[in-house]
Design an enzyme around this catalytic site. Structure first.
Site, PDB file in Angstrom:
ATOM      1  N   HIS A  86      97.664  61.251  -8.175  1.00 60.40           N
ATOM      2  CA  HIS A  86      96.553  61.534  -7.258  1.00 60.40           C
ATOM      3  C   HIS A  86      95.673  62.652  -7.797  1.00 60.40           C
ATOM      4  CE1 HIS A  86      98.403  65.123  -5.160  1.00 60.40           C
ATOM      5  NE2 HIS A  86      99.526  64.522  -5.456  1.00 60.40           N
ATOM      6  N   ASP A  88      93.281  64.069  -5.862  1.00 60.17           N
ATOM      7  CA  ASP A  88      92.857  64.978  -4.784  1.00 60.17           C
ATOM      8  C   ASP A  88      93.813  66.163  -4.728  1.00 60.17           C
ATOM      9  OD1 ASP A  88      94.979  63.298  -3.788  1.00 60.17           O
ATOM     10  OD2 ASP A  88      94.471  63.895  -1.736  1.00 60.17           O
ATOM     11  N   ASP A 119      99.943  69.948  -8.981  1.00 59.08           N
ATOM     12  CA  ASP A 119      99.951  68.899  -7.937  1.00 59.08           C
ATOM     13  C   ASP A 119      98.538  68.410  -7.685  1.00 59.08           C
ATOM     14  OD1 ASP A 119     100.625  67.260  -5.819  1.00 59.08           O
ATOM     15  OD2 ASP A 119     101.056  68.886  -4.429  1.00 59.08           O
ATOM     16  N   GLU A 152      96.146  61.243  -1.428  1.00 56.85           N
ATOM     17  CA  GLU A 152      97.586  61.467  -1.275  1.00 56.85           C
ATOM     18  C   GLU A 152      97.859  62.633  -0.346  1.00 56.85           C
ATOM     19  OE1 GLU A 152     101.707  62.690  -1.893  1.00 56.85           O
ATOM     20  OE2 GLU A 152      99.933  63.923  -2.145  1.00 56.85           O
ATOM     21  N   ASP A 179     104.790  63.497 -10.271  1.00 56.79           N
ATOM     22  CA  ASP A 179     104.275  64.281  -9.147  1.00 56.79           C
ATOM     23  C   ASP A 179     105.434  65.010  -8.465  1.00 56.79           C
ATOM     24  OD1 ASP A 179     102.351  65.243  -7.379  1.00 56.79           O
ATOM     25  OD2 ASP A 179     102.441  63.497  -6.067  1.00 56.79           O
ATOM     26  N   HIS A 212      92.687  86.392  33.216  1.00 56.61           N
ATOM     27  CA  HIS A 212      93.088  87.786  33.044  1.00 56.61           C
ATOM     28  C   HIS A 212      94.617  87.838  33.118  1.00 56.61           C
ATOM     29  CE1 HIS A 212      93.726  92.017  33.833  1.00 56.61           C
ATOM     30  NE2 HIS A 212      92.443  92.261  33.541  1.00 56.61           N
ATOM     31  N   THR A 314      93.352  91.223  26.694  1.00 59.56           N
ATOM     32  CA  THR A 314      94.346  90.779  27.666  1.00 59.56           C
ATOM     33  C   THR A 314      93.918  89.445  28.254  1.00 59.56           C
ATOM     34  OG1 THR A 314      93.225  92.190  29.258  1.00 59.56           O
ATOM     35  CG2 THR A 314      95.223  93.069  28.256  1.00 59.56           C
ATOM     36  N   SER A 398     107.693  64.689  -0.136  1.00 54.03           N
ATOM     37  CA  SER A 398     107.437  63.300   0.250  1.00 54.03           C
ATOM     38  C   SER A 398     106.301  62.705  -0.580  1.00 54.03           C
ATOM     39  CB  SER A 398     107.025  63.240   1.725  1.00 54.03           C
ATOM     40  OG  SER A 398     107.968  63.894   2.538  1.00 54.03           O
ATOM     41  N   HIS A 426     100.563  73.762  -3.104  1.00 56.99           N
ATOM     42  CA  HIS A 426     100.073  73.926  -1.724  1.00 56.99           C
ATOM     43  C   HIS A 426      99.905  75.398  -1.321  1.00 56.99           C
ATOM     44  CE1 HIS A 426     101.348  69.647  -0.179  1.00 56.99           C
ATOM     45  NE2 HIS A 426     101.031  69.633  -1.459  1.00 56.99           N
TER      46      HIS A 426
HETATM   47  N1  BES Z   1     103.626  66.079  -5.030  1.00 55.05           N
HETATM   48  C1  BES Z   1     103.879  66.314  -3.657  1.00 55.05           C
HETATM   49  C2  BES Z   1     105.259  65.882  -3.219  1.00 55.05           C
HETATM   50  C3  BES Z   1     106.399  66.580  -3.901  1.00 55.05           C
HETATM   51  C4  BES Z   1     106.349  67.920  -4.190  1.00 55.05           C
HETATM   52  C5  BES Z   1     107.511  65.872  -4.258  1.00 55.05           C
HETATM   53  C6  BES Z   1     107.397  68.546  -4.844  1.00 55.05           C
HETATM   54  C7  BES Z   1     108.562  66.492  -4.860  1.00 55.05           C
HETATM   55  C8  BES Z   1     108.505  67.840  -5.189  1.00 55.05           C
HETATM   56  C9  BES Z   1     102.827  65.554  -2.833  1.00 55.05           C
HETATM   57  O1  BES Z   1     101.533  65.766  -3.320  1.00 55.05           O
HETATM   58  C10 BES Z   1     102.826  66.111  -1.429  1.00 55.05           C
HETATM   59  O2  BES Z   1     102.475  67.246  -1.260  1.00 55.05           O
HETATM   60  N2  BES Z   1     103.183  65.291  -0.445  1.00 55.05           N
HETATM   61  C11 BES Z   1     103.096  65.685   0.920  1.00 55.05           C
HETATM   62  C12 BES Z   1     103.141  64.489   1.817  1.00 55.05           C
HETATM   63  C13 BES Z   1     101.813  63.899   2.141  1.00 55.05           C
HETATM   64  C14 BES Z   1     101.991  62.774   3.148  1.00 55.05           C
HETATM   65  C15 BES Z   1     100.809  64.881   2.626  1.00 55.05           C
HETATM   66  C16 BES Z   1     104.258  66.560   1.293  1.00 55.05           C
HETATM   67  O3  BES Z   1     105.371  66.401   0.769  1.00 55.05           O
HETATM   68  O4  BES Z   1     104.057  67.414   2.167  1.00 55.05           O
HETATM   69 MN    MN Z   2     101.447  65.526  -5.353  1.00 53.37          MN
HETATM   70 MN    MN Z   3     100.868  67.798  -2.623  1.00 48.31          MN
END
Ligand code: BES
Ligand code: MN
Ligand code: MN
Length: 458
Positions: A86, A88, A119, A152, A179, A212, A314, A398, A426
């Site tokens: 991916h 993105d 990633d 992705e 990935d 309040h 508050t 995932s 991330h």
């Molecule tokens: N590359 C990652 C998934 C990943 C990271 C697998 C590290 C194994 C080790 C992928 O880009 C990702 O971030 N997937 C998302 C899921 C998606 C539905 C947003 C995730 O795992 O949060």
């Molecule tokens: Mn990825």
């Molecule tokens: Mn990712």
């Protein structure tokens, strides 16, 4: 004939410069303001694929971000590898926590720092450069198809339909994905499991306006208090999730398998140190490695409501909300889990508030077998370039499309990733080691060679 290695040696610098150009394009799929940039990244990638010698490169629009497709068919008698990745990336915020701007890649301590470095732009681009090295030295032993998506990180919403619509074109013997990560640079591993995902947003509403907190506090339910209590009740004191039926379909892992899994090198002290925590946490009766691979989880990803500006105001908020993810394992079904969550969460609400649950994207878990030609080819390739047999290991992350590849195309995936858990994907200051980038480019051609050979025998 020039070897693949020699070709790679003499083109090292260019391989890196090109990745830098790729990383400079802010292809943030989640943010509509960057739609144009996502499409710029697709355009850039398609140009580079054509330059590398890939045929029929096409940018295929979807209802979301486009898919970049291309192929090199050598001989219909040869096995076909479908490479997926991916282009993105995740949003870079919080921006102020980056040591250098996320879309101005820099090298520090042998690592490339940029959003998407690992990633997945860095790992995706290894495949384009590995292909180029095999193609330009006439050593490509398989047919190759490339499918790179731009959605992705937002759940691959339109990819299922794309697979259905293009089954023939995507016909292949194996899907190759980089990935995921390895255990460390001296402990290579191959990912053999990914967790599934169910993602929901919850909103608790109380009075018809912010109140309040002195005049009304104590007499009117505070949605923020209620939401926190509801969320807290989703785990018991053993760290187990309390949603009725949540564990019903969880695959039981044999003791022998668990033992083998825990033999993988893992240093709890280093783990805690790297994360700046004094203790780990989780479901009782399971190790950290198990908690992040074979066990399902539930986590708040974001929570808000009421006053969060400077100083103290508050106020009793009219609303509070949270985003919650559940990581799933075989054989949990995301739709079923989402349903169980909705039912349970609604039942938790006291009569003084209203609760709304909105499901977001989900994805199925996946396990990839080790007794296949593709696993063996990947393992041999890593053995050659790392000098050690890789360890099969399940990951906590995932990639929902892996289950779809199997269900829609009937093709298995091999997860030949080269990242490290410390690459901060991330997070602010995402990085990817130069070692890992070049090691990936070096290893992939070995995979192709072994895969072609094993397929011919079998
Ligand atoms: N590359 C990652 C998934 C990943 C990271 C697998 C590290 C194994 C080790 C992928 O880009 C990702 O971030 N997937 C998302 C899921 C998606 C539905 C947003 C995730 O795992 O949060
Ligand atoms: Mn990825
Ligand atoms: Mn990712």
């Amino acid at each position: 004939m020039e070897t693949v290695n020699a070709y790679q040696e003499s083109n090292r610098d260019r391989f890196l410069e090109e990745l830098f150009s790729f990383l400079k394009i802010p292809s943030i799929s989640a943010d509509p303001a960057y739609k144009e940039e996502v499409s710029n990244a697709a355009q850039w990638l398609s140009n580079k694929m054509t330059e590398a010698g890939i045929d029929g490169v096409e940018i295929i629009p979807t209802e979301g971000h486009p898919i970049v497709y291309g192929e090199k068919i050598m001989d219909p008698g040869l096995p076909t590898v479908l490479v997926y990745g991916h282009y993105d990336v995740q949003p870079p915020d919080p921006l102020e926590l980056w040591d250098s701007p996320p879309f101005e890649p820099v090298i520090k301590n042998g690592k490339i720092y940029a959003r998407g470095a690992c990633d997945d732009k860095g790992q995706l681009y290894m495949h384009v450069k590995a292909f180029e090295s095999m193609h330009k030295t006439n050593q490509l032993a398989c047919n190759v198809k490339f499918m790179f998506e731009g959605e992705e990180e937002v759940g691959s919403e339109h990819l299922g339909k794309f697979l259905e619509d293009h089954k023939d074109r995507l016909d292949s013997d194996v899907i190759l994905v980089s990935d995921t990560s390895i255990i460390s640079n001296d402990v290579p591993s191959i990912t053999v499991g990914l967790r599934g995902l169910s993602y929901v947003e919850v909103e608790v509403t109380g009075p018809n306006k912010d109140l309040h907190s002195g005049v009304y506090g104590g007499a009117v339910a505070n949605p923020a208090n209620v939401l926190c209590a509801m969320i807290a009740s989703l785990h018991d004191d053993q760290g187990r999730i309390t949603i009725p039926g949540f564990y019903d379909d969880v695959a039981v892992i044999t003791e022998a398998e668990r033992e083998r899994m825990n033999e993988a090198p893992f240093d709890l002290e280093v783990y805690k140190d790297e994360l700046g925590i004094n203790a780990v946490h989780g479901e009782q009766g399971y190790t950290t490695l198990e908690r992040t691979s074979i066990r399902p989880t539930l986590d708040v990803n974001g929570i808000w409501g009421g006053y969060i500006g400077e100083g103290a105001k508050t106020v009793l908020p009219a609303k509070a909300a949270a985003k919650i993810s559940m990581r799933l394992v075989p054989h949990q079904e995301p739709d079923k889990i989402t349903e169980l969550f909705v039912k349970h969460f609604e039942s938790l609400a006291p009569p003084s508030v209203q609760v709304k649950v909105t499901p977001h994207h989900g994805g199925q878990p996946a396990v990839t077998p080790t007794d296949t030609d593709e696993y063996r080819a990947a393992a041999m390739a890593m053995k050659e370039t790392f000098g050690k047999d890789p360890i099969p290991q399940r990951s906590g992350g995932s990639i929902p499309i892996v289950a779809l590849f199997e269900r829609i195309l009937g093709v298995k995936t091999v997860l030949l990733g080269f990242g490290l858990d410390s690459d901060a994907i991330h997070s602010p200051n995402e990085s990817y080691g130069l070692f890992n980038y070049y090691k990936g480019i070096e290893t992939i051609p070995h995979f192709f060679a072994h895969y072609a050979r094993l397929k011919q025998i079998s």
